[in-house]
Design a protein around this motif. Structure first.
Motif, PDB file in Angstrom:
ATOM      1  N   LYS A 151       0.799  -1.226   0.000  1.00 18.40           N
ATOM      2  CA  LYS A 151       0.000   0.000   0.000  1.00 18.40           C
ATOM      3  C   LYS A 151       0.831   1.274   0.000  1.00 18.40           C
ATOM      4  O   LYS A 151       0.310   2.357  -0.264  1.00 18.40           O
ATOM      5  CB  LYS A 151      -0.925   0.020   1.228  1.00 18.40           C
ATOM      6  CG  LYS A 151      -2.063  -0.971   1.174  1.00 18.40           C
ATOM      7  CD  LYS A 151      -3.025  -0.718   2.323  1.00 18.40           C
ATOM      8  CE  LYS A 151      -4.272  -1.585   2.210  1.00 18.40           C
ATOM      9  NZ  LYS A 151      -5.252  -1.257   3.274  1.00 18.40           N
ATOM     10  N   GLU A 196      -1.161   3.758  -2.133  1.00 17.43           N
ATOM     11  CA  GLU A 196      -2.219   4.587  -1.557  1.00 17.43           C
ATOM     12  C   GLU A 196      -1.618   5.669  -0.666  1.00 17.43           C
ATOM     13  O   GLU A 196      -2.190   6.741  -0.507  1.00 17.43           O
ATOM     14  CB  GLU A 196      -3.169   3.721  -0.727  1.00 17.43           C
ATOM     15  CG  GLU A 196      -3.905   2.651  -1.510  1.00 17.43           C
ATOM     16  CD  GLU A 196      -4.741   1.774  -0.607  1.00 17.43           C
ATOM     17  OE1 GLU A 196      -5.124   2.233   0.492  1.00 17.43           O
ATOM     18  OE2 GLU A 196      -5.009   0.625  -0.988  1.00 17.43           O
ATOM     19  N   VAL A 256      -4.329   9.855  -3.692  1.00 20.40           N
ATOM     20  CA  VAL A 256      -3.142   9.347  -3.004  1.00 20.40           C
ATOM     21  C   VAL A 256      -2.777  10.264  -1.836  1.00 20.40           C
ATOM     22  O   VAL A 256      -2.714  11.486  -1.991  1.00 20.40           O
ATOM     23  CB  VAL A 256      -1.949   9.227  -3.976  1.00 20.40           C
ATOM     24  CG1 VAL A 256      -0.688   8.781  -3.232  1.00 20.40           C
ATOM     25  CG2 VAL A 256      -2.274   8.251  -5.098  1.00 20.40           C
TER      26      VAL A 256
END
Length: 284
Positions: A77, A150, A181
């Motif tokens: 992530k 992310e 983001v």
């Protein structure tokens, strides 16, 4: 995306702390700037949050994962672009990215697409060891995007780059953020922080001095002045007026009525000026 509470760290594991009891949060979709001079503790905090340093004291949750028990899934992530490029010099640019992509359990971005994005198109088959410092930095930056993170950790993302390339890098950051983001930006460059960040934290000697938006900081610490260039006796003259003091406001109105105004603009405190005012320290 990031929750930090009472975080402290000592490299010698004694009472000399490089980071001292700091707490902060980074919201999903936010660009959060971690600002301070060299040795302030920025990299220490960043390294703890990305798993490069072990958590000693306090609590930290990154992308919903407790740093005390780091899961491999967390690294799917997050992305990390280091200030000091750490690419494999004997591998080509494309080989560097292709190798790195195999470390993830999620779909990755095509290496040629990333190289083109950072201005390294046509350099795919050149060994990274032959790259200039700026090209290595761009390769490191490209690598940090390969897993579509992310949460994106950026450490001095424009350092060592010429203005045109730096502008491209900032545009990429803005586009990624517009897509949702979350970005944790570590820097001592107040100009890039002012341009990109929703909120900033000032850190000095391992302690956070304040957290706020650049806009609020300017409103709070700015001098609220107006600088006017005008024509008098065929000469260009300049005067500065307070927008708060009644006598200055009256004088400004009189000047506008009696003279030909060439330019007029507010004087806004820079983030660097505010940092020095708040912390009593420069950014070197």
């Amino acid at each position: 995306m990031i929750h930090v509470k009472n975080l402290s760290h000592s490299y010698n594991k004694d009472d000399k702390y490089q980071v001292k009891d700091i707490s902060f949060e980074v919201k999903k979709g936010e660009v959060f700037g971690f600002l301070g001079p060299s040795g302030a503790g920025k990299s220490t905090v960043q390294n703890i949050l990305t798993g490069l340093l072990q958590l000693q004291e306090g609590e930290a949750v990154v992308a919903d994962y407790d740093i005390k028990n780091i899961s491999k899934d967390m690294f799917n992530k997050i992305g990390m672009s280091f200030e000091q490029s750490n690419v494999y010099s004997k591998l080509t640019a494309k080989e560097n990215l292709d190798f790195y992509s195999k470390l993830f359990d999620v779909p990755t971005v095509d290496s040629k697409e990333l190289l083109s994005l950072v201005g390294l198109e046509g350099k795919e088959n050149i060994k990274a060891g032959e790259f200039s410092k700026g090209m290595k930095h761009r390769l490191t930056f490209a690598r940090s995007m390969i897993n579509n993170p992310e949460l994106w950790f950026l450490d001095e993302p424009t350092t060592g780059l010429d203005p045109a390339i730096a502008a491209d890098i900032k545009d990429i950051i803005k586009r990624k953020n517009a897509k949702g983001v979350t970005i944790f930006l570590t820097t001592h460059n107040m100009f890039i922080a002012d341009e990109l960040c929703d909120r900033v934290a000032f850190i000095v000697d391992g302690e956070i001095k304040l957290i706020d938006s650049p806009e609020n900081l300017k409103l709070q610490y700015g001098e609220k002045l107006v600088e006017v260039n005008y024509i008098e006796d065929n000469e260009v003259k300049a005067e500065t007026f307070s927008t708060i003091l009644p006598e200055d406001k009256k004088a400004l109105q009189t000047l506008i009525e009696k003279h030909n105004i060439q330019t007029m603009h507010t004087k806004e405190a820079t983030l660097e000026e505010i940092f020095i005012k708040v912390t009593g320290r420069g950014l070197v």
